[in-house]
Design a protein around this motif. Structure first.
Motif, PDB file in Angstrom:
ATOM      1  N   LEU A  46       0.852  -1.197   0.000  1.00 14.36           N
ATOM      2  CA  LEU A  46       0.000   0.000   0.000  1.00 14.36           C
ATOM      3  C   LEU A  46       0.885   1.243   0.000  1.00 14.36           C
ATOM      4  O   LEU A  46       1.805   1.339   0.816  1.00 14.36           O
ATOM      5  N   GLN A  68       4.420   5.792  -7.483  1.00 12.78           N
ATOM      6  CA  GLN A  68       4.560   4.328  -7.603  1.00 12.78           C
ATOM      7  C   GLN A  68       5.284   3.960  -8.901  1.00 12.78           C
ATOM      8  O   GLN A  68       6.146   3.085  -8.927  1.00 12.78           O
ATOM      9  N   ALA A  73       7.369   0.297  -8.624  1.00 15.36           N
ATOM     10  CA  ALA A  73       6.538  -0.712  -7.942  1.00 15.36           C
ATOM     11  C   ALA A  73       5.336  -1.017  -8.831  1.00 15.36           C
ATOM     12  O   ALA A  73       4.190  -0.760  -8.473  1.00 15.36           O
ATOM     13  N   CYS A  74       5.629  -1.504 -10.019  1.00 16.57           N
ATOM     14  CA  CYS A  74       4.530  -1.762 -10.948  1.00 16.57           C
ATOM     15  C   CYS A  74       4.777  -3.078 -11.676  1.00 16.57           C
ATOM     16  O   CYS A  74       5.445  -3.121 -12.693  1.00 16.57           O
ATOM     17  N   LYS A  75       4.268  -4.114 -11.094  1.00 19.10           N
ATOM     18  CA  LYS A  75       4.440  -5.439 -11.658  1.00 19.10           C
ATOM     19  C   LYS A  75       3.123  -5.837 -12.320  1.00 19.10           C
ATOM     20  O   LYS A  75       2.067  -5.725 -11.694  1.00 19.10           O
ATOM     21  N   PRO A  76       3.128  -6.285 -13.577  1.00 19.49           N
ATOM     22  CA  PRO A  76       1.867  -6.679 -14.187  1.00 19.49           C
ATOM     23  C   PRO A  76       1.245  -7.867 -13.457  1.00 19.49           C
ATOM     24  O   PRO A  76       1.961  -8.724 -12.964  1.00 19.49           O
ATOM     25  N   VAL A  77      -0.070  -7.832 -13.375  1.00 19.06           N
ATOM     26  CA  VAL A  77      -0.771  -8.940 -12.714  1.00 19.06           C
ATOM     27  C   VAL A  77      -1.020 -10.015 -13.760  1.00 19.06           C
ATOM     28  O   VAL A  77      -1.802  -9.831 -14.672  1.00 19.06           O
ATOM     29  N   LYS A  83      -0.378 -11.596  -7.712  1.00 14.73           N
ATOM     30  CA  LYS A  83      -1.332 -10.700  -7.058  1.00 14.73           C
ATOM     31  C   LYS A  83      -0.845 -10.264  -5.677  1.00 14.73           C
ATOM     32  O   LYS A  83      -1.007  -9.129  -5.274  1.00 14.73           O
ATOM     33  N   SER A  86       1.241  -7.130  -5.665  1.00 11.83           N
ATOM     34  CA  SER A  86       0.744  -5.916  -6.301  1.00 11.83           C
ATOM     35  C   SER A  86       0.676  -4.775  -5.286  1.00 11.83           C
ATOM     36  O   SER A  86       0.627  -4.998  -4.076  1.00 11.83           O
ATOM     37  N   THR A  87       0.697  -3.559  -5.799  1.00 15.23           N
ATOM     38  CA  THR A  87       0.661  -2.371  -4.953  1.00 15.23           C
ATOM     39  C   THR A  87      -0.614  -1.596  -5.233  1.00 15.23           C
ATOM     40  O   THR A  87      -1.011  -1.446  -6.387  1.00 15.23           O
ATOM     41  N   PHE A  88      -1.246  -1.103  -4.178  1.00 16.61           N
ATOM     42  CA  PHE A  88      -2.404  -0.234  -4.328  1.00 16.61           C
ATOM     43  C   PHE A  88      -2.011   1.131  -3.790  1.00 16.61           C
ATOM     44  O   PHE A  88      -1.360   1.223  -2.745  1.00 16.61           O
ATOM     45  N   SER A  89      -2.369   2.162  -4.519  1.00 16.75           N
ATOM     46  CA  SER A  89      -1.953   3.493  -4.074  1.00 16.75           C
ATOM     47  C   SER A  89      -3.074   4.512  -4.216  1.00 16.75           C
ATOM     48  O   SER A  89      -3.923   4.383  -5.097  1.00 16.75           O
ATOM     49  N   ALA A 109      -4.283  -1.825   7.361  1.00 16.55           N
ATOM     50  CA  ALA A 109      -4.031  -2.825   6.301  1.00 16.55           C
ATOM     51  C   ALA A 109      -3.012  -3.863   6.765  1.00 16.55           C
ATOM     52  O   ALA A 109      -3.139  -5.047   6.460  1.00 16.55           O
ATOM     53  N   ASP A 112      -4.652  -6.140   9.301  1.00 21.28           N
ATOM     54  CA  ASP A 112      -5.555  -7.041   8.586  1.00 21.28           C
ATOM     55  C   ASP A 112      -4.813  -8.246   8.003  1.00 21.28           C
ATOM     56  O   ASP A 112      -5.424  -9.225   7.589  1.00 21.28           O
ATOM     57  N   GLU A 114      -3.220  -8.005   5.270  1.00 20.97           N
ATOM     58  CA  GLU A 114      -3.310  -7.853   3.817  1.00 20.97           C
ATOM     59  C   GLU A 114      -1.963  -7.507   3.195  1.00 20.97           C
ATOM     60  O   GLU A 114      -1.669  -7.922   2.078  1.00 20.97           O
TER      61      GLU A 114
END
Lengths: 302, 349
Positions: A46, A68, A73-77, A83, A86-89, A109, A112, A114
């Motif tokens: 995150l 990002q 920090a951008c890896k294709p899913v 998964k 992956s990064t959420f921003s 997060a 959790d 996550e």
């Protein structure tokens, strides 16, 4: 389970470059932070940006997404196993309190289960160079990495105290200035701070601080460090005096009439991180103040 | 005890003016643009009238939401404003204080903590992502997410700059204004809780859609590489949707209503066809509501939910999937089962 601070980094404009881009500056702080922490950018689950005054007032995508990309920090899913990396921003806009709001969201997060690592980035710069009134904010950025704590150390309590009666005390917005004639109109950023704002910030902070101590069950003499917002001008000096905690209160050196805004608490944290006072302190209180007036506090235990 | 999070009520605010696609495209001399309505499925959009802006739309949507809710404003624990645009007093962009704190003061939510988030068209679902965490961890019981989008001003900029049908500002012509709000609450019911999954930012595509303030004119401007972002979103979202369905132990055919981000009719249909090719299944119905409202950015999912609730299209226990695509590139999935909210909206008549 809480969240521990793993690393903190700050970035200032390079000498001679004062009119900088908040996105590049934030990315520089984030890259430094990752490098110091020896963490792969893909492991950041995150990424939250809490800067307010953004380059060219970019509305979309979020500044966090642009940072990002800059930190890679951008890896294709492609499949299920990717998964988990992956990064959420996204961005948070909560004035001077954005720092602790962001920390609380990353903390939740991590709690959790996550994510393993979360990153908070913040940076402010003049949105359009020369098109602002009363803009006295240092172009500066900072980044911080949080990781999972296996015991009771780390952030443990968050509280926000609100004083809605003072919402008009500090207002910043753009307005379109059209000089007519032959010159083009401009969107101008204007910051209006009432004279009473500083006193009110100090009063609200003191009240909130003691309410927080009551809620956390900690005595004043048990606090080893207080890391606070560095704006508005004069806030830290007055608050330090009112609380009577000279040695434990982290204050940045004065730099004329310029202030560190959303990055202020992180610059203060960096100061005690480097001289090892942060790690040797047991009870640390973070205090942030923002227009609204909102006061956010958090307890951190080592 | 484990808590879950569910949608308790939804409210909207429609702006005062309507602008038909034919009136809009009539301003162009390029013949292809005149077929915009056919291409996008948008026949009109609602736009702000004098005195309306992002703030007024958000505030009125929040009030409308409370009118459907069992909660009073002073029972709200948190308010998150999720709009891209933060215009208050016309096209004046507000930085500080936060929009959400001003909405709190206006509606009288005196104990709610507030903050704004910004995540392009995924704003409101990012609000759901955050609220879900705080509610499930027992930090709060109720949260209002709210958004007022005043984005029709981007269209004014596009009208001046579009010269050909290849213009990167063409997507600005699909935009409309709206305000929506939703209250999320804590529930002990395991079956009706939201499943929030797969929120991912694929930042390698972050330059495919950018929006920012104009330097020399009021409002903003947006540039989109529409075809590229659509292809990336459709391709990259398949494993994310698969993962979300696996998490819920569902297959795509169990989804009664799939509500994607409302961009244009043709892109939604081509995306649905791609899902059918990859997953071999179709959801019950794909919701398309942009005919009368256009693309209303962060508010589209809750606007579609509100519209279908009022039309009494949903039944209790229907499974709904909200699928977000937003510039960044953000992909995210929210799956939930319709609860008793279906009885509180619309008329039996």
């Amino acid at each position: 389970m809480g969240a521990l601070i793993k690393m903190v980094s700050v970035a200032r404009p390079r000498i001679g470059f004062h009119h900088v881009n908040s996105i590049s500056l934030s990315a520089r702080a984030a890259i430094q932070c990752l490098s110091d922490a020896q963490i792969d950018p893909f492991t950041i689950g995150l990424l939250v940006n809490t800067g307010i005054y953004r380059h060219k007032n970019t509305g979309e995508p979020s500044i966090a997404a642009l940072i990002q990309k800059k930190i890679s920090a951008c890896k294709p899913v492609n499949n299920d196993s990717d998964k988990s990396e992956s990064t959420f921003s996204f961005d948070i806009n909560n004035g001077g309190c954005g720092f602790l709001t962001g920390i609380e969201i990353i903390h939740s997060a991590i709690s959790d289960g996550e994510i393993t690592y979360g990153m908070l980035v913040t940076g402010d710069s003049e949105p359009f160079h020369g098109l602002s009134e009363n803009f006295n904010i240092h172009p500066a950025a900072a980044a911080l990495i949080l990781e999972k704590s296996e015991n009771s150390t780390g952030f443990s309590l968050f509280r926000t105290y609100i004083f809605p009666e003072y919402s008009e005390e500090f207002v910043s917005c753009t307005f379109f200035h059209d000089p007519k004639w032959f010159r083009k109109g401009r969107n101008i950023l204007n910051i209006k701070q009432k004279e009473s704002y500083l006193d009110l910030c100090v009063n609200c902070s003191v009240e909130s601080f003691f309410n927080f101590l009551d809620e956390s069950g900690i005595d004043l003499d048990e606090i080893d460090l207080i890391i606070s917002s560095q704006s508005p001008i004069g806030f830290t000096g007055m608050l330090k005096k009112r609380l009577g905690l000279n040695g434990n209160f982290i204050e940045l050196e004065k730099t004329g009439e310029m202030i560190y805004h959303t990055a202020g608490p992180l610059f203060a944290l960096k100061k005690v991180w480097d001289d090892n006072r942060f790690r040797s302190s047991e009870n640390i209180i973070f205090l942030t103040i923002g227009s609204g007036i909102n006061v956010s506090l958090a307890l951190y235990k080592n | 005890m484990g808590w879950n999070c569910q949608i308790e009520s939804i409210g909207v605010k429609s702006p005062g003016r309507r602008l038909s696609t034919s009136d809009l495209t009539g301003k162009f001399k390029i013949p292809c643009i005149r077929k915009l309505s056919l291409l996008t499925g948008i026949s009109e959009r609602k736009i702000c009238s004098a005195g309306e802006d992002s703030f007024s739309l958000a505030e009125d949507a929040a009030r409308n939401c409370l009118s459907y809710s069992k909660y009073r404003a002073d029972e709200l624990d948190m308010i998150i404003n999720c709009s891209i645009t933060k215009y208050k007093g016309g096209l004046s962009h507000l930085y500080e204080p936060s929009f959400s704190s001003l909405i709190r003061n206006r509606i009288g939510a005196r104990r709610a903590i507030t903050f704004d988030i910004s995540n392009a068209c995924a704003g409101m679902l990012t609000g759901v992502y955050i609220a879900d965490k705080f509610i499930r961890q027992g930090i709060i019981k109720t949260c209002m997410i709210v958004s007022g989008e005043y984005i029709s001003n981007l269209c004014d900029h596009a009208i001046k700059n579009i010269r050909t049908t290849l213009s990167s500002e063409l997507s600005s012509l699909t935009l409309g204004d709206y305000g929506t709000a939703a209250i999320l609450e804590r529930t002990a019911d395991e079956k009706n809780g939201l499943i929030v999954s797969g929120f991912t930012t694929l930042s390698q595509y972050s330059d495919l859609c950018t929006g920012r303030q104009n330097r020399n004119a009021p409002g903003g401007k947006m540039r989109t590489k529409a075809r590229k972002i659509h292809q990336a979103a459709v391709k990259e979202s398949v494993p994310i949707v698969k993962e979300a369905l696996r998490k819920c132990r569902l297959s795509l055919k169990d989804i009664k209503w799939l509500i994607p981000h409302q961009t244009s009719r043709s892109s939604i249909i081509s995306g649905a066809n791609h899902y059918f090719e990859c997953l071999g299944e179709k959801p019950g119905q794909i919701v398309i509501t942009l005919k009368e409202t256009g693309n209303t950015a962060s508010t589209t999912h809750f606007l579609a939910l509100y519209k279908y609730l009022n039309e009494r299209q949903f039944s209790e226990n229907d499974i709904v999937m909200l699928l977000c695509f937003a510039s960044g590139l953000i992909i995210g999935v929210v799956i939930f089962k319709m609860n008793e909210i279906v009885y509180r909206y619309g008329s039996t008549n």
